[in-house]
Design an enzyme around this catalytic site. Structure first.
Site, PDB file in Angstrom:
ATOM      1  N   LYS A   1     -19.317  32.815 -15.662  1.00  0.00           N
ATOM      2  CA  LYS A   1     -20.058  32.211 -14.445  1.00  0.00           C
ATOM      3  C   LYS A   1     -21.035  33.308 -13.883  1.00  0.00           C
ATOM      4  O   LYS A   1     -21.888  33.022 -13.401  1.00  0.00           O
ATOM      5  CB  LYS A   1     -18.858  31.852 -13.637  1.00  0.00           C
TER       6      LYS A   1
ATOM      7  N   ARG B   1     -15.314  43.988 -20.549  1.00  0.00           N
ATOM      8  CA  ARG B   1     -16.210  44.018 -19.223  1.00  0.00           C
ATOM      9  C   ARG B   1     -15.977  45.283 -18.511  1.00  0.00           C
ATOM     10  O   ARG B   1     -15.182  45.910 -18.492  1.00  0.00           O
ATOM     11  CB  ARG B   1     -15.769  42.741 -18.392  1.00  0.00           C
TER      12      ARG B   1
ATOM     13  N   ARG C   1     -11.610  25.958  -7.092  1.00  0.00           N
ATOM     14  CA  ARG C   1     -10.577  26.327  -8.098  1.00  0.00           C
ATOM     15  C   ARG C   1      -9.577  25.344  -8.254  1.00  0.00           C
ATOM     16  O   ARG C   1      -8.417  25.763  -8.795  1.00  0.00           O
ATOM     17  CB  ARG C   1     -10.405  27.834  -7.900  1.00  0.00           C
TER      18      ARG C   1
HETATM   19  P1  AP5 Z   1     -13.388  35.856 -10.015  1.00  0.00           P
HETATM   20  O1  AP5 Z   1     -14.119  37.118  -9.719  1.00  0.00           O
HETATM   21  O2  AP5 Z   1     -14.077  34.399  -9.621  1.00  0.00           O
HETATM   22  O3  AP5 Z   1     -12.920  35.831 -11.280  1.00  0.00           O
HETATM   23  P2  AP5 Z   1     -12.701  34.705 -12.342  1.00  0.00           P
HETATM   24  O4  AP5 Z   1     -13.126  33.445 -12.235  1.00  0.00           O
HETATM   25  O5  AP5 Z   1     -11.511  35.074 -12.901  1.00  0.00           O
HETATM   26  O6  AP5 Z   1     -13.763  34.846 -13.616  1.00  0.00           O
HETATM   27  P3  AP5 Z   1     -14.579  36.275 -13.917  1.00  0.00           P
HETATM   28  O7  AP5 Z   1     -15.405  36.967 -12.946  1.00  0.00           O
HETATM   29  O8  AP5 Z   1     -13.446  37.330 -14.519  1.00  0.00           O
HETATM   30  O9  AP5 Z   1     -15.364  35.829 -15.358  1.00  0.00           O
HETATM   31  P4  AP5 Z   1     -16.935  35.190 -15.129  1.00  0.00           P
HETATM   32  O10 AP5 Z   1     -16.620  34.023 -15.831  1.00  0.00           O
HETATM   33  O11 AP5 Z   1     -17.702  35.562 -13.787  1.00  0.00           O
HETATM   34  O12 AP5 Z   1     -17.372  36.021 -16.488  1.00  0.00           O
HETATM   35  P5  AP5 Z   1     -18.488  37.240 -16.562  1.00  0.00           P
HETATM   36  O13 AP5 Z   1     -19.806  36.617 -16.390  1.00  0.00           O
HETATM   37  O14 AP5 Z   1     -18.119  38.274 -15.673  1.00  0.00           O
HETATM   38  O15 AP5 Z   1     -12.076  35.936  -9.278  1.00  0.00           O
HETATM   39  C1  AP5 Z   1     -11.188  36.929  -9.007  1.00  0.00           C
HETATM   40  C2  AP5 Z   1      -9.965  36.582  -8.329  1.00  0.00           C
HETATM   41  O16 AP5 Z   1     -10.290  36.308  -6.829  1.00  0.00           O
HETATM   42  C3  AP5 Z   1      -9.240  35.518  -8.742  1.00  0.00           C
HETATM   43  O17 AP5 Z   1      -8.274  35.553  -9.724  1.00  0.00           O
HETATM   44  C4  AP5 Z   1      -8.466  35.001  -7.571  1.00  0.00           C
HETATM   45  O18 AP5 Z   1      -7.353  35.991  -7.221  1.00  0.00           O
HETATM   46  C5  AP5 Z   1      -9.632  35.396  -6.564  1.00  0.00           C
HETATM   47  N1  AP5 Z   1     -10.474  34.180  -6.293  1.00  0.00           N
HETATM   48  C6  AP5 Z   1     -11.819  34.092  -6.377  1.00  0.00           C
HETATM   49  N2  AP5 Z   1     -12.127  32.841  -6.181  1.00  0.00           N
HETATM   50  C7  AP5 Z   1     -11.143  32.206  -5.647  1.00  0.00           C
HETATM   51  C8  AP5 Z   1     -10.949  31.011  -5.206  1.00  0.00           C
HETATM   52  N3  AP5 Z   1     -11.844  29.844  -5.181  1.00  0.00           N
HETATM   53  N4  AP5 Z   1      -9.689  30.435  -4.903  1.00  0.00           N
HETATM   54  C9  AP5 Z   1      -8.758  31.142  -4.898  1.00  0.00           C
HETATM   55  N5  AP5 Z   1      -8.842  32.667  -5.221  1.00  0.00           N
HETATM   56  C10 AP5 Z   1     -10.067  33.053  -5.576  1.00  0.00           C
HETATM   57  O19 AP5 Z   1     -18.498  37.490 -18.046  1.00  0.00           O
HETATM   58  C11 AP5 Z   1     -17.128  37.997 -18.674  1.00  0.00           C
HETATM   59  C12 AP5 Z   1     -17.599  39.417 -19.605  1.00  0.00           C
HETATM   60  O20 AP5 Z   1     -18.184  38.462 -20.772  1.00  0.00           O
HETATM   61  C13 AP5 Z   1     -18.853  40.221 -19.316  1.00  0.00           C
HETATM   62  O21 AP5 Z   1     -18.566  41.352 -19.898  1.00  0.00           O
HETATM   63  C14 AP5 Z   1     -20.236  39.640 -19.851  1.00  0.00           C
HETATM   64  O22 AP5 Z   1     -21.200  40.495 -19.978  1.00  0.00           O
HETATM   65  C15 AP5 Z   1     -19.636  38.917 -20.865  1.00  0.00           C
HETATM   66  N6  AP5 Z   1     -20.258  37.625 -21.437  1.00  0.00           N
HETATM   67  C16 AP5 Z   1     -20.719  36.569 -20.482  1.00  0.00           C
HETATM   68  N7  AP5 Z   1     -21.462  35.659 -21.105  1.00  0.00           N
HETATM   69  C17 AP5 Z   1     -21.292  36.083 -22.477  1.00  0.00           C
HETATM   70  C18 AP5 Z   1     -21.806  35.396 -23.650  1.00  0.00           C
HETATM   71  N8  AP5 Z   1     -22.541  34.311 -23.448  1.00  0.00           N
HETATM   72  N9  AP5 Z   1     -21.640  36.113 -24.815  1.00  0.00           N
HETATM   73  C19 AP5 Z   1     -21.270  37.328 -24.926  1.00  0.00           C
HETATM   74  N10 AP5 Z   1     -20.721  37.991 -23.939  1.00  0.00           N
HETATM   75  C20 AP5 Z   1     -20.795  37.165 -22.482  1.00  0.00           C
HETATM   76 MG    MG Z   2     -17.199  36.406 -12.073  1.00  0.00          MG
END
Ligand code: AP5
Ligand code: MG
Length: 215
Positions: free
Chosen positions: A13, A127, A88
């Protein structure tokens, strides 16, 4: 043009949002990034949120709804925004619906970046994130390494692993996703806004699929 990006932790995302910000001059509203900023600044919101985030739990809906409501009132949202990691829960989705009506905003789609669980775990454990909270650029030691070892290409700050990237927290975040966030698939299918995106392909192909949805 406004978009909701759904998807499990590690689905991409944040990566897709940052690319859309560059390509379409949209604003990224990441509730996770906002909360990490508050934690770094030691605000009372940050202090309240930290224990939930570190454990991989969701921060209570009322705190999150307050954050998003005030962010949507800022002027730059009129150019188009991407909701990254919000809503979420069904209750957040219902809260969002009211906010959108109040502000006369429309959503083009709820695009769900879908990725198999074993790939999510691999991505999250490899990551790296820029430690500068106003940057928070996203890297991956396997698929997107920085040009200089452990330094952000954009601002030169150190790259870190997030506090919720321990094995236990990752597993717990995935369980919480299935229990609390996956029901949004049915919520947005009923409104006709749900679109599934194949997130298990190279990042440019994922971004192009999303661009096709919002063009
Ligand atoms: P948040 O920061 O939103 O984390 P998340 O949803 O768990 O998602 P991530 O940020 O971990 O993953 P992402 O989908 O953004 O992936 P990314 O692009 O980094 O939330 C963290 C915490 O905050 C929650 O657990 C909660 O406690 C709280 N929170 C936040 N919002 C909330 C809400 N609305 N309600 C309640 N609590 C909330 O990519 C991941 C990795 O994969 C990177 O290294 C990237 O380089 C790699 N990658 C990405 N795409 C590809 C691809 N196509 N191929 C290969 N590698 C890839
Ligand atoms: Mg994220």
């Amino acid at each position: 043009m406004n978009l909701i990006l759904l998807g499990a932790p590690g689905a991409g995302k944040g990566t897709v949002s940052k690319s859309l910000v560059e390509k379409k001059q949209m604003v990224q509203i990441s509730t996770g990034d906002i909360l990490r900023n508050e934690i770094k600044n030691g605000s009372s919101l940050g202090i309240q949120a930290k224990k939930y985030i570190d454990a991989g739990d969701l921060v209570p809906d009322e705190l999150i709804l307050g954050i998003v409501e005030s962010r949507l009132n800022e002027d730059d949202c009129k150019n188009g925004f991407i909701l990254d990691g919000f809503p979420r829960t069904v209750s957040q989705a219902e809260g969002l619906k009211k906010m959108l009506i109040k502000n006369s905003f429309k959503i083009r789609a709820a695009a769900d970046i879908s990725v198999p669980e074993e790939i999510l775990i691999q991505r999250l454990s490899s990551r790296r994130t820029c430690s500068n909270v106003s940057c928070q650029a996203i890297y991956n030691v396997i698929s997107k390494p920085p040009k200089t070892d452990n330094k952000c290409d954009l601002c030169g700050s150190e790259l870190i692993q997030r506090s919720d990237e321990t094995e236990d927290a990752i597993r717990h975040r995935l369980e919480i996703y299935t229990e609390k966030t996956a029901p949004l698939i049915s919520f947005y299918s009923q409104t006709g806004e749900y679109v599934k995106i194949n997130g298990n392909q190279d990042i440019d192909s994922v971004v192009n699929e999303v661009l096709n949805v919002i063009k």
